[in-house]
Design an enzyme around this catalytic site. Structure first.
Site, PDB file in Angstrom:
ATOM      1  CD  GLU A  40      23.308  36.064  -2.266  1.00  0.00           C
ATOM      2  OE1 GLU A  40      22.782  37.166  -2.059  1.00  0.00           O
ATOM      3  OE2 GLU A  40      24.493  35.944  -2.679  1.00  0.00           O
TER       4      GLU A  40
ATOM      5  NE  ARG B 214      35.006  47.331   6.297  1.00  0.00           N
ATOM      6  CZ  ARG B 214      35.795  46.662   5.467  1.00  0.00           C
ATOM      7  NH1 ARG B 214      36.805  47.282   4.879  1.00  0.00           N
ATOM      8  NH2 ARG B 214      35.597  45.391   5.197  1.00  0.00           N
TER       9      ARG B 214
ATOM     10  CG  HIS C 251      34.582  32.775   0.340  1.00  0.00           C
ATOM     11  ND1 HIS C 251      34.068  32.646  -0.929  1.00  0.00           N
ATOM     12  CD2 HIS C 251      34.310  31.601   0.960  1.00  0.00           C
ATOM     13  CE1 HIS C 251      33.491  31.467  -1.060  1.00  0.00           C
ATOM     14  NE2 HIS C 251      33.630  30.808   0.067  1.00  0.00           N
TER      15      HIS C 251
ATOM     16  CE  LYS D  29      27.689  39.635   3.281  1.00  0.00           C
ATOM     17  NZ  LYS D  29      28.269  39.843   4.599  1.00  0.00           N
TER      18      LYS D  29
END
Length: 672
Positions: free
Chosen positions: A200, A296, A235, A116
């Site tokens: 973040e 994917r 999440h 990421k």
């Protein structure tokens, strides 16, 4: 086109790939673990090869065994499905080295988007908007805490190497940061083999909107519109829909262009999803930020298929075979609205703890499989993608998802109505599922009005949790109807041999002993002098009438109220399904329970089978109710176990790394 492909996965995605491949005249090879020897995907393929033990690390993650199986069976390509090895760059390279086509993006693209932190750096260069945060390599806890304080709480800690909500925590206070970081890193290491994280700013009312992209080897790349995946728990996605409600055509085009730019920046080929965090501004406009790219096919791809009329698995096979994309961007259109519900083996009222067990009863609503119409798919009003059958077991070794229920409508209102009806007609007995919870979410004010963000479930908590389903007396009436019908079937019409309490002179009474949540309820069924039935519980009495409507279905009149119920008996379990909910009861034997003694809660027990990954206390420690005592890992997620009451920790009965069964005592807890 390929002659034969190997599917390096299991469950519904393996079944789905086999279905599309067969339509294209491509033969398929399944691989399976010891736990999956009789699984649906094994029967769906033309050939099958065993590759190891029950756990994924001993089977589906053993990529050398998968490559050996491909070579031994003459497969030309490997379809990785999603999860397991689908985003593993080393596996993609190993396929190429073995002379096999990896049906997915190039290893370099997987590597670029697999981290990421690195992906965000690439996206910044490509001009894709980013959420403010720290995406560097320094993972020292105190350094990251300083970064979080500079960003401002709340912040989100995210595993750099993975997705699916694993290794991700929201942190609201500085004093909670380090503990959350340790948990994220441990979960990330277990799930992805990499404990690196990034931090973040937490967008306070975020929507999760993702763009489906597709690229071919000729350099063409298109986006197939968006999906809103905002409804989440831990999440992880619960409901997904396409198109995203309230998204303007201009913003859709802007997000699509950004997604294509992201894919082209890494030389992407095949199916991929660019995920964005979006927030709605006061003026109604939506601002979006790049979150990650899944290299994917996604679990929720059927909603894109429903609104575009395209078979994305077929596109994957054609692109991997070197063919160009079947459609240009200007040939793509949105038709109607689609919603997908993930049906999982879990208990929403117990913090979504995963459940295991046998699917003793599995009844789907009336549904339609893929239908071809020219070169496009005809949208099915209701579609079920499942990799399980009645009688199959849901084990602790893999993901908790049982199936996907997808509906399509001319508009969102029709899709919502169809999803509610389809969930109502879904009947699963043998283990806890989220079906009733999903129906409450679909019927909630927030979801019905498209007031969406990733905190929807928490915002709607009073309407979503702690509901009993059917009233107890209604469920008991269904059980009585089912039992009486069964007795009539066994006994025939001779009144002298009937077991329903019939008497030549006068009425009769019988006990109906049921248990709900471990609590005994002793009902009485009385046949009155005139032949009428009356159901009683204590001082409550209800006139009862019933008739059979079909297999396991009944019309019940209870105190003048009409109910249409479905009743399924599985062992001692009696599951009753109605228009507005369901309830699972069990037969209760008062004699067998006569010697039961009330327990004192002398231990902390495992609520599900899994592995002990952390013990947070030592023997002799004084603890208070609600204090974290241990952490278990089950179905790829961590679950913190808390003290059931105040007390002193006695013996620790298991060590970190031990596998435990459901109900096993992890430690003893004595009163102070």
């Amino acid at each position: 086109m390929f002659k034969k492909i190997l599917i390096a996965n299991r469950g519904e995605i393996a079944c789905r790939v086999a279905q599309t491949a067969r339509r294209l005249g491509v033969r398929t090879v399944a691989v399976y673990s010891e736990a999956d020897a009789q699984a649906a995907h094994v029967g769906a393929c033309d050939e099958a090869v065993p590759i190891g033990g029950h756990a994924a690390k001993d089977s589906y993650l053993q990529w050398q065994r998968i490559l050996d199986a491909a070579k031994a069976t003459g497969a030309q390509a490997v379809h990785p499905g999603y999860g397991f090895l689908s985003e593993n760059e080393d596996f993609a390279r190993a396929c190429a080295a073995a002379g096999l086509v990896f049906i997915g993006p190039p290893p370099e693209a997987i590597a670029a988007m697999g981290s990421k932190a690195a992906a965000k750096a690439l996206m910044a260069e490509a001009g894709v908007p980013l959420v403010p945060g720290y995406h560097g390599d320094n993972n020292d806890p105190q350094f990251l805490l300083g970064q979080a304080e500079a960003i401002g709480f709340p912040v989100l800690i995210k595993a750099s190497a993975g997705g699916g909500g694993r290794g991700m925590r929201r942190v609201d206070r500085a004093e909670d940061f380090v503990a959350a970081l340790v948990s994220c890193q441990r979960e990330a290491a277990a799930s992805f083999g990499n404990d690196h994280v990034l931090v973040e700013r937490y967008v306070t009312r975020p929507r999760h909107i993702e763009i489906q992209v597709f690229a071919d080897t000729q350099g063409q790349c298109v986006y197939l519109f968006e999906r809103d995946c905002s409804v989440q728990r831990r999440h992880q996605k619960v409901l997904e829909e396409a198109p995203a409600p309230g998204l303007s055509a201009e913003r859709r085009a802007e997000m699509g262009a950004a997604a294509v730019a992201a894919a082209q920046a890494v030389g992407y080929v095949g199916a991929g999803t660019v995920e964005f965090i979006a927030e709605e501004r006061d003026d109604g406009d939506i601002r979006f930020y790049f979150m990650e790219m899944n290299t994917r096919l996604q679990v929720e791809h059927p909603v894109t298929e429903a609104i575009t009329g395209l078979d994305l698995v077929e596109w994957q096979l054609r692109v991997a075979a070197g063919q160009p994309l079947p459609r240009r961007q200007d040939e793509l259109r949105i038709h109607g609205h689609a919603i997908e519900a993930r049906i999982c083996a879990e208990n929403p009222d117990a913090g979504f703890l995963p459940a295991t067990g046998t699917l003793q009863v599995l009844r789907w609503p009336a549904h339609v499989a893929f239908q071809r119409g020219g070169d496009a798919l005809t949208p099915a009003p209701v579609r079920v993608d499942a990799g399980v059958r009645e009688g199959d077991a849901i084990s602790p070794h893999y993901d908790s998802m049982v199936a996907k229920l997808i509906v399509w409508g001319e508009d969102r209102a029709q899709a919502l109505a169809r999803l509610d009806a389809a969930l109502r007609d879904t009947r699963i007995v043998g283990l806890a599922t989220n079906v009733a919870f999903l129906r409450r979410v679909v019927g909630s004010r927030a979801f019905a009005t498209a007031d969406l963000d990733t905190a929807l479930i928490e915002r709607e908590r009073p309407a979503l949790f702690g509901h009993a389903g059917l009233p107890l007396e209604v469920a008991a009436a269904g059980v009585v109807a089912h039992q009486l019908r069964h007795e009539q079937t066994l006994e025939g019409s001779d009144p002298w041999s009937r077991r329903d309490g019939w008497r030549l002179h006068g009425g009769a009474r019988r006990r109906i002993d049921l248990a709900l949540g471990g609590e005994h309820h002793g009902f009485t069924l009385a046949r009155l002098h005139d032949g009428a039935l009356r159901l009683s519980l204590g001082e409550q009495h209800w006139p009862l009438g019933w008739r059979a409507l079909g297999e396991d279905r009944y019309e019940v009149l209870l105190a003048g109220q009409r109910h249409v119920l479905a009743v399924h008996a599985a062992g001692e379990t009696l599951a009753v399904f109605g228009e507005h909910g369901s309830l699972e009861l069990s037969e209760y034997d008062p004699i067998a329970h006569a010697a039961d003694q009330a327990g004192g809660g002398g231990s902390l027990t495992a609520p599900m089978p899994g592995k002990v990954v952390a013990l947070l206390v030592q023997a002799g420690a004084t603890v208070t109710a609600g204090q974290p005592l241990a952490v278990m890992e089950a179905m790829k997620m961590e679950h913190t176990l808390h003290a059931p009451r105040d007390g002193v920790v006695g013996e620790l009965l298991y060590a970190v790394g031990d596998q435990v069964s459901e109900g096993a005592a992890l430690l003893t807890l004595a009163g102070e």
